[in-house]
Design a protein around this motif. Sequence first.
Motif, PDB file in Angstrom:
ATOM      1  N   UNK A 185      50.449  53.036  40.576  1.00 34.56           N
ATOM      2  CA  UNK A 185      49.416  52.013  40.385  1.00 34.56           C
ATOM      3  C   UNK A 185      49.452  50.951  41.482  1.00 34.56           C
ATOM      4  N   UNK A 186      48.451  50.064  41.434  1.00 28.70           N
ATOM      5  CA  UNK A 186      48.322  48.934  42.351  1.00 28.70           C
ATOM      6  C   UNK A 186      48.475  47.653  41.540  1.00 28.70           C
ATOM      7  N   UNK A 187      49.239  46.709  42.094  1.00 32.15           N
ATOM      8  CA  UNK A 187      49.321  45.376  41.493  1.00 32.15           C
ATOM      9  C   UNK A 187      48.607  44.404  42.416  1.00 32.15           C
ATOM     10  N   UNK A 188      47.588  43.715  41.883  1.00 32.76           N
ATOM     11  CA  UNK A 188      46.912  42.682  42.665  1.00 32.76           C
ATOM     12  C   UNK A 188      47.406  41.325  42.176  1.00 32.76           C
ATOM     13  N   UNK A 208      34.810  38.146  46.679  1.00 36.74           N
ATOM     14  CA  UNK A 208      36.029  38.776  47.205  1.00 36.74           C
ATOM     15  C   UNK A 208      36.674  39.695  46.169  1.00 36.74           C
ATOM     16  N   UNK A 209      36.658  39.312  44.898  1.00 36.55           N
ATOM     17  CA  UNK A 209      37.203  40.194  43.871  1.00 36.55           C
ATOM     18  C   UNK A 209      36.428  41.507  43.816  1.00 36.55           C
ATOM     19  N   UNK A 210      35.117  41.427  44.011  1.00 42.04           N
ATOM     20  CA  UNK A 210      34.297  42.644  44.036  1.00 42.04           C
ATOM     21  C   UNK A 210      34.721  43.549  45.188  1.00 42.04           C
ATOM     22  N   UNK A 211      35.064  42.960  46.337  1.00 38.68           N
ATOM     23  CA  UNK A 211      35.516  43.759  47.479  1.00 38.68           C
ATOM     24  C   UNK A 211      36.857  44.425  47.195  1.00 38.68           C
ATOM     25  N   UNK A 212      37.744  43.691  46.518  1.00 39.13           N
ATOM     26  CA  UNK A 212      39.036  44.267  46.145  1.00 39.13           C
ATOM     27  C   UNK A 212      38.827  45.453  45.211  1.00 39.13           C
ATOM     28  N   UNK A 213      37.947  45.276  44.216  1.00 35.45           N
ATOM     29  CA  UNK A 213      37.658  46.350  43.268  1.00 35.45           C
ATOM     30  C   UNK A 213      37.117  47.578  43.988  1.00 35.45           C
ATOM     31  N   UNK A 214      36.203  47.366  44.916  1.00 38.52           N
ATOM     32  CA  UNK A 214      35.610  48.475  45.663  1.00 38.52           C
ATOM     33  C   UNK A 214      36.653  49.165  46.533  1.00 38.52           C
ATOM     34  N   UNK A 215      37.525  48.397  47.146  1.00 35.00           N
ATOM     35  CA  UNK A 215      38.538  48.965  48.054  1.00 35.00           C
ATOM     36  C   UNK A 215      39.461  49.923  47.299  1.00 35.00           C
ATOM     37  N   UNK A 216      39.826  49.561  46.068  1.00 36.98           N
ATOM     38  CA  UNK A 216      40.760  50.379  45.291  1.00 36.98           C
ATOM     39  C   UNK A 216      40.033  51.267  44.284  1.00 36.98           C
ATOM     40  N   UNK A 217      38.785  51.553  44.536  1.00 36.88           N
ATOM     41  CA  UNK A 217      37.984  52.355  43.613  1.00 36.88           C
ATOM     42  C   UNK A 217      38.686  53.680  43.290  1.00 36.88           C
ATOM     43  N   UNK A 218      38.777  53.975  41.996  1.00 45.27           N
ATOM     44  CA  UNK A 218      39.396  55.227  41.572  1.00 45.27           C
ATOM     45  C   UNK A 218      40.886  55.140  41.334  1.00 45.27           C
ATOM     46  N   UNK A 219      41.505  53.973  41.656  1.00 40.68           N
ATOM     47  CA  UNK A 219      42.945  53.815  41.449  1.00 40.68           C
ATOM     48  C   UNK A 219      43.196  52.805  40.320  1.00 40.68           C
ATOM     49  N   UNK A 220      44.240  52.993  39.539  1.00 42.06           N
ATOM     50  CA  UNK A 220      44.566  52.012  38.480  1.00 42.06           C
ATOM     51  C   UNK A 220      45.085  50.716  39.107  1.00 42.06           C
ATOM     52  N   UNK A 221      44.405  49.596  38.810  1.00 40.71           N
ATOM     53  CA  UNK A 221      44.763  48.304  39.391  1.00 40.71           C
ATOM     54  C   UNK A 221      45.124  47.329  38.269  1.00 40.71           C
ATOM     55  N   UNK A 222      46.296  46.726  38.377  1.00 37.21           N
ATOM     56  CA  UNK A 222      46.716  45.691  37.439  1.00 37.21           C
ATOM     57  C   UNK A 222      46.571  44.323  38.106  1.00 37.21           C
ATOM     58  N   UNK A 223      45.932  43.421  37.405  1.00 39.38           N
ATOM     59  CA  UNK A 223      45.707  42.055  37.882  1.00 39.38           C
ATOM     60  C   UNK A 223      46.854  41.195  37.366  1.00 39.38           C
ATOM     61  N   UNK A 224      47.621  40.594  38.284  1.00 38.10           N
ATOM     62  CA  UNK A 224      48.781  39.787  37.913  1.00 38.10           C
ATOM     63  C   UNK A 224      48.376  38.313  37.988  1.00 38.10           C
ATOM     64  N   UNK A 225      48.115  37.661  36.854  1.00 36.01           N
ATOM     65  CA  UNK A 225      47.647  36.268  36.885  1.00 36.01           C
ATOM     66  C   UNK A 225      48.689  35.323  37.468  1.00 36.01           C
TER      67      UNK A 225
END
Length: 360
Positions: free
Chosen positions: A224-227, A246-263
């Motif tokens: 997975x990816x941790x943002x 910018x969050x939309x760009x991050x989402x698009x960049x990792x499209x198809x991969x599981x991404x966890x948002x670390x607050x």
Amino acid sequence: MTVFVIESPFQVMNAIEAVHHFKFKDNVLIVLLSGLFSKESYERIIDKKQWKEVRYIPFRYKLTNSDFGLHPPKNVYERMQELYLTLDRSVKKKVINNMCRSLGRVDNLVLGSYRRYYDIHMRHIANNVDHNRLFLIDVGTDTLEIGRQRIEEHNAGSGVLGDEPAKSLKSMLRDKLVEWDGTGVDSLTFFTSYDFEVSDPDRVIKNDYRYFKSLADRAAVSDCVWFIAQPLVEQEYLTHEVYVRYLAKVKQYFSGRPVFYIPHPRESGRYIDLARDEFGFETKRFDVPVEYAVTVGGSRPQCIASFFSSALENFAVIFGNRIDIKAFYLHVSDLLKNHESVDEVYSLYVSKGMDIEVVS
């Protein structure tokens, strides 16, 4: 004896690394409980057997959005607020002065911050604890700001510029009972993962996270990816609209991969909800610094990403090319402040040949 005075769990992690790096003995850890982190979050990473003494000192600030030094009170309500803040600071100063006196003379004093304006009580501690040597551990990207402030202080000189005007009794009492002593010390030593220039007699000693590297080798790898989020709107780096873009760009960049948002601890719940509900990120929270969670925990992500969080550099130092690290570039034209400081962070990633990919 070595005394550490810190204000965040991340600073505890760096304090542990400093103990191992310098082989400090008779270590005392003092935690100022500012209210941003709970006592329990510190206790999860503090092994009392590793410390000669651990102290927790209540140091919570309220009404933090009020600054009557810049904007004098305009009505009775604001005058009451100003009076409360004055009395509160007087109590805090008495607590800190008592702490300083209780320590006596120490070999090494290690602080968690030394900013000129926002953490001036730390400067007060440096001026009121009798010590042989002063260290500053990493406080994220604020370390770079402190380095610049120290150069400005040295360039300005510390000599007497002339006779000070006579002070009124009220001013003298306020200096004694309320105001912090923010005078800069002659020299301090930065213990940091950053590379930057300092002016003599300050020094920089590289924090290579050797101790936590030894623990990181045990962590298994997930796909997975941790943002790692930053409070960029709350701290007025970006507008709401630009941050969402910018969050939309991050989402698009990792499209198809599981991404966890670390607050981030200082991040508004609004943006945590937005990341989850509008962009579909899963959220993952930690009660310890994310670097600590990865190195001491059972698994680590395949990729770590953020904008210019100090965690990126820390992960690069600890893991090197064993983990994919990406920094999403914030264009200068989109920033509301600190343009040069933010760009300096990205430049360090590139110029120092770190294992961090800057994504434009």
